[in-house]
Scaffold this motif. Structure first.
Motif, mmCIF file in Angstrom:
data_model
loop_
_atom_site.group_PDB
_atom_site.id
_atom_site.type_symbol
_atom_site.label_atom_id
_atom_site.label_comp_id
_atom_site.label_asym_id
_atom_site.label_seq_id
_atom_site.Cartn_x
_atom_site.Cartn_y
_atom_site.Cartn_z
ATOM 1 N N PRO A 1 89.579 7.071 -47.323
ATOM 2 C CA PRO A 1 89.610 5.606 -47.479
ATOM 3 C C PRO A 1 89.448 4.811 -46.176
ATOM 4 O O PRO A 1 88.983 3.675 -46.197
ATOM 5 N N CYS A 2 89.815 5.385 -45.047
ATOM 6 C CA CYS A 2 89.744 4.632 -43.793
ATOM 7 C C CYS A 2 88.353 4.641 -43.168
ATOM 8 O O CYS A 2 88.113 3.944 -42.180
ATOM 9 N N TRP B 1 92.610 -0.211 -40.486
ATOM 10 C CA TRP B 1 93.446 0.902 -40.008
ATOM 11 C C TRP B 1 93.777 0.800 -38.515
ATOM 12 O O TRP B 1 94.694 1.441 -38.047
ATOM 13 N N CYS C 1 96.112 4.587 -47.950
ATOM 14 C CA CYS C 1 96.280 5.983 -47.518
ATOM 15 C C CYS C 1 96.914 6.823 -48.632
ATOM 16 O O CYS C 1 96.714 8.036 -48.676
ATOM 17 N N CYS D 1 94.746 9.208 -50.353
ATOM 18 C CA CYS D 1 93.953 10.098 -49.501
ATOM 19 C C CYS D 1 94.512 11.518 -49.592
ATOM 20 O O CYS D 1 95.697 11.746 -49.399
ATOM 21 N N CYS E 1 97.028 14.184 -41.891
ATOM 22 C CA CYS E 1 96.838 13.021 -41.022
ATOM 23 C C CYS E 1 98.155 12.642 -40.336
ATOM 24 O O CYS E 1 98.173 12.350 -39.131
ATOM 25 N N VAL F 1 97.068 2.973 -38.315
ATOM 26 C CA VAL F 1 97.737 3.561 -39.490
ATOM 27 C C VAL F 1 97.262 4.998 -39.622
ATOM 28 O O VAL F 1 96.064 5.284 -39.608
HETATM 29 S S1 SF4 Z 1 95.755 9.362 -44.586
HETATM 30 FE FE1 SF4 Z 1 94.663 9.397 -42.614
HETATM 31 S S2 SF4 Z 1 92.584 10.099 -43.105
HETATM 32 FE FE2 SF4 Z 1 93.551 9.416 -45.008
HETATM 33 S S3 SF4 Z 1 92.979 7.258 -45.273
HETATM 34 FE FE3 SF4 Z 1 94.961 7.305 -44.216
HETATM 35 S S4 SF4 Z 1 94.441 7.227 -42.033
HETATM 36 FE FE4 SF4 Z 1 92.569 7.839 -43.131
#
Ligand code: SF4
Length: 82
Positions: free
Chosen positions: A22-23, A29, A44, A47, A53, A66
């Motif tokens: 998503p980022c 972010w 997130c 995700c 992450c 983030v």
């Molecule tokens: S968990 Fe990490 S990789 Fe996934 S959308 Fe959030 S910042 Fe990006």
């Protein structure tokens, strides 16, 4: 292999599979605005790399942005009353 290396590889694999995280390409972010960070942290949650992450952020001692659904804010400087 470190968490950062595994995260990088997984992000690339997902992008190549047509399932970008998503980022990808999103400014929220890395924004300093609370509304943006809340938006990013919310997104997130869907995700599949959220745990990896978060581990990468700890490994990097990330301060800013983030990561894994959490805003890793820069420490605020406290001002002394004079
Ligand atoms: S968990 Fe990490 S990789 Fe996934 S959308 Fe959030 S910042 Fe990006």
């Amino acid at each position: 292999m470190s968490a950062v290396e595994r995260l990088d590889a997984a992000v690339i694999d997902l992008a190549e599979a047509g399932r970008p995280v998503p980022c990808t390409g999103r400014p929220e972010w890395t924004s300093d605005r609370t509304e943006d960070a809340e938006f990013a942290a919310y997104h997130c949650r869907c995700c599949e790399l959220i745990e990896l992450c978060a581990a990468a952020a700890v490994e990097l001692d990330a301060h800013g942005g983030v990561w894994g659904g959490a805003w890793r804010r820069l420490p605020t400087t406290r001002r002394r009353a004079s």
